[in-house]
Design a protein around this motif. Structure first.
Motif, PDB file in Angstrom:
ATOM      1  N   GLU A  61     -22.486 -85.642  76.506  1.00  0.00           N
ATOM      2  CA  GLU A  61     -21.317 -85.562  77.373  1.00  0.00           C
ATOM      3  C   GLU A  61     -21.037 -84.119  77.766  1.00  0.00           C
ATOM      4  O   GLU A  61     -20.638 -83.840  78.904  1.00  0.00           O
ATOM      5  CB  GLU A  61     -20.101 -86.166  76.659  1.00  0.00           C
ATOM      6  CG  GLU A  61     -18.843 -86.219  77.509  1.00  0.00           C
ATOM      7  CD  GLU A  61     -17.649 -86.747  76.731  1.00  0.00           C
ATOM      8  OE1 GLU A  61     -16.544 -86.745  77.299  1.00  0.00           O
ATOM      9  OE2 GLU A  61     -17.820 -87.148  75.561  1.00  0.00           O
ATOM     10  N   ALA A  62     -21.266 -83.197  76.853  1.00  0.00           N
ATOM     11  CA  ALA A  62     -20.980 -81.779  77.117  1.00  0.00           C
ATOM     12  C   ALA A  62     -21.890 -81.215  78.199  1.00  0.00           C
ATOM     13  O   ALA A  62     -21.454 -80.445  79.063  1.00  0.00           O
ATOM     14  CB  ALA A  62     -21.121 -80.969  75.842  1.00  0.00           C
TER      15      ALA A  62
ATOM     16  N   CYS B 189     -21.365 -74.936  79.829  1.00  0.00           N
ATOM     17  CA  CYS B 189     -21.205 -75.599  78.535  1.00  0.00           C
ATOM     18  C   CYS B 189     -21.692 -74.661  77.444  1.00  0.00           C
ATOM     19  O   CYS B 189     -22.767 -74.065  77.567  1.00  0.00           O
ATOM     20  CB  CYS B 189     -22.011 -76.897  78.522  1.00  0.00           C
ATOM     21  SG  CYS B 189     -22.208 -77.617  76.885  1.00  0.00           S
ATOM     22  N   VAL B 190     -20.917 -74.521  76.379  1.00  0.00           N
ATOM     23  CA  VAL B 190     -21.310 -73.747  75.211  1.00  0.00           C
ATOM     24  C   VAL B 190     -21.453 -74.712  74.041  1.00  0.00           C
ATOM     25  O   VAL B 190     -20.500 -75.414  73.685  1.00  0.00           O
ATOM     26  CB  VAL B 190     -20.283 -72.646  74.879  1.00  0.00           C
ATOM     27  CG1 VAL B 190     -20.713 -71.885  73.629  1.00  0.00           C
ATOM     28  CG2 VAL B 190     -20.129 -71.692  76.053  1.00  0.00           C
TER      29      VAL B 190
ATOM     30  N   ARG C 275     -15.983 -72.526  84.654  1.00  0.00           N
ATOM     31  CA  ARG C 275     -15.243 -73.595  83.985  1.00  0.00           C
ATOM     32  C   ARG C 275     -16.027 -73.988  82.738  1.00  0.00           C
ATOM     33  O   ARG C 275     -17.171 -74.448  82.850  1.00  0.00           O
ATOM     34  CB  ARG C 275     -15.064 -74.783  84.930  1.00  0.00           C
ATOM     35  CG  ARG C 275     -14.215 -74.457  86.153  1.00  0.00           C
ATOM     36  CD  ARG C 275     -14.089 -75.658  87.085  1.00  0.00           C
ATOM     37  NE  ARG C 275     -15.379 -75.968  87.707  1.00  0.00           N
ATOM     38  CZ  ARG C 275     -15.817 -75.399  88.824  1.00  0.00           C
ATOM     39  NH1 ARG C 275     -15.094 -74.463  89.438  1.00  0.00           N
ATOM     40  NH2 ARG C 275     -16.989 -75.745  89.335  1.00  0.00           N
ATOM     41  N   VAL C 276     -15.435 -73.840  81.559  1.00  0.00           N
ATOM     42  CA  VAL C 276     -16.187 -73.899  80.303  1.00  0.00           C
ATOM     43  C   VAL C 276     -15.818 -75.129  79.488  1.00  0.00           C
ATOM     44  O   VAL C 276     -14.635 -75.381  79.210  1.00  0.00           O
ATOM     45  CB  VAL C 276     -15.942 -72.628  79.463  1.00  0.00           C
ATOM     46  CG1 VAL C 276     -16.786 -72.675  78.196  1.00  0.00           C
ATOM     47  CG2 VAL C 276     -16.262 -71.379  80.279  1.00  0.00           C
ATOM     48  N   THR C 277     -16.853 -75.864  79.092  1.00  0.00           N
ATOM     49  CA  THR C 277     -16.732 -76.971  78.149  1.00  0.00           C
ATOM     50  C   THR C 277     -17.423 -76.574  76.855  1.00  0.00           C
ATOM     51  O   THR C 277     -18.472 -75.924  76.877  1.00  0.00           O
ATOM     52  CB  THR C 277     -17.382 -78.252  78.711  1.00  0.00           C
ATOM     53  OG1 THR C 277     -16.678 -78.644  79.886  1.00  0.00           O
ATOM     54  CG2 THR C 277     -17.347 -79.383  77.697  1.00  0.00           C
ATOM     55  N   VAL C 278     -16.848 -76.964  75.726  1.00  0.00           N
ATOM     56  CA  VAL C 278     -17.392 -76.612  74.419  1.00  0.00           C
ATOM     57  C   VAL C 278     -17.684 -77.877  73.627  1.00  0.00           C
ATOM     58  O   VAL C 278     -16.883 -78.827  73.623  1.00  0.00           O
ATOM     59  CB  VAL C 278     -16.398 -75.732  73.630  1.00  0.00           C
ATOM     60  CG1 VAL C 278     -16.850 -75.569  72.176  1.00  0.00           C
ATOM     61  CG2 VAL C 278     -16.248 -74.371  74.297  1.00  0.00           C
TER      62      VAL C 278
END
Length: 373
Positions: free
Chosen positions: A239-240, A191-192, A212-215
């Motif tokens: 949530e992130a 996460c970023v 796998r990246v979430t922003v």
């Protein structure tokens, strides 16, 4: 730094100061990272101004560099508290540079809380502030009124090169610290928090490393931009971070507050792009969580039923490995020199400003002459 590199760097800064000469007797007070490349910049600032004091940011000090700089300029301890109280800040400024025409070179908005008092009551004259970072830009922009010019280089196109490489250095240092304890990041959920220039570079670099990246960014425009780049986005911080095994904070403005840490999954790694006090509200956790060192620059925060890891005590993780971004960092340092000269000439009225495009183009041309070999 070897002699040929030092000579080329000094020649670059000399041409910058010749192109942007300061007017009259100017004194500077310089907040700075004190890394191995910084003495060349300080020599250039000393050519353009009298350095009243160098204030190194506490978590980005290279000891041999500190010792060398201490032999050349006054070096004082830096803390948020020093400038949080206007009376204390004024006393400090008076002791360091009484009666002088003074430029405040800042990294992180340290002077912002007391700026109005300093401008009004200092026995000399505050010509203005030059701010280098996004979190510092935000601190000055949040003030109701600016009593002197503040020139921000935080959003300069010349800083784009540095910000892109900072993102890569953040991922490099994070990966190195995790590997040092026998773990890897590949194929993890990451996460970023924050999708500015640095956050975008981090997200892209993590994806290139098969994460796998979430922003998440509080600005919906930036969330749309992240979505257009193929990243998963969320509507809240909680949530992130909920499923993230790695959380990287790049907002410059308290990415995680006390209540947010509860949402971290067990075993998550947590790292910051900037100073811990700017990104992570860790202090309230110290009475709640047991802190256990588990490796170099790695601390486990643990209470019954919950634990996570904080890298580099929550400070900028890339400074563990020197935060090297090559010669591109000198573009921004040159713009700081040009901004200092502009303040000495009185080119700006009170308020938040950026340098003219023509000045940035001139700096880019000088850089290309010296480093595009």
């Amino acid at each position: 730094m070897e002699s040929p590199e030092r000579a080329r760097l000094d020649a670059f800064f000399r041409h910058v100061t010749e192109r942007f000469p300061a007017a009259g007797q100017v004194t500077s007070l310089i907040v700075t990272h004190l890394l191995s490349e910084r003495p060349a910049f300080l020599r250039a600032m000393a050519a353009a101004s009298t350095i009243a004091a160098v204030l190194p940011k506490p978590k980005s000090i290279d000891q041999p560099t500190l010792e060398a700089v201490q032999g050349l300029y006054p070096v004082h301890d830096l803390s948020r508290e020093l400038f949080a109280d206007s009376t204390r800040a004024l006393d400090y400024i008076e002791e360091a540079a009484a009666g002088q025409d003074l430029v405040l070179a800042d990294i992180g908005g340290y002077f912002a809380p007391s700026l109005g008092t300093l401008v009004e009551k200092f026995s000399g004259r505050i010509l203005g502030v030059v701010e280098d970072t996004e979190n510092g830009h935000q601190r000055y922009a949040a003030l109701d009124q600016l009593e002197c010019p503040v020139i921000s280089v935080a959003r300069s196109p010349l800083k784009d090169c540095e910000d892109h490489l900072v993102g890569r250095s953040i991922v490099f240092s994070t990966d190195a610290l995790v590997r040092a304890r026998g773990d890897i990041l590949t194929s993890r959920n990451a996460c970023v928090l924050g999708f500015g220039k640095v956050g975008r570079s981090i997200a892209q670099t993590l994806r290139g490393h098969d994460l796998r990246v979430t922003v998440y960014d509080k600005d919906p425009i930036r969330r749309v931009q992240a979505h257009s780049h193929g990243f998963r986005t969320t509507a809240t911080t909680a949530e992130a971070v909920r499923d993230a095994e790695l959380v990287l904070c790049a907002t410059g403005n308290l990415a995680l507050r006390q209540r947010d840490f509860e949402a971290l999954r067990n075993g998550a790694y947590l790292a910051s792009v900037t100073s811990s006090e700017d990104e992570l509200e860790l202090a309230p956790l110290h009475e709640l969580y047991q802190r256990i060192p588990v490796g170099e620059q790695l601390t486990r925060y643990e209470i019954t039923g919950h634990y996570f890891y904080v890298l580099a005590d929550g400070g900028a993780v890339n400074f563990v490995h020197g935060a090297a971004v090559g010669s591109y960092i000198h573009l921004v340092q040159a713009e700081i020199l040009a901004a200092t000269a502009a303040l000495s000439h009185g080119h700006f009225q009170p308020g938040l400003h950026t340098m003219p495009t023509t000045d940035r183009q001139a700096i880019a041309g000088i850089w290309l002459d010296h480093f595009d070999r």
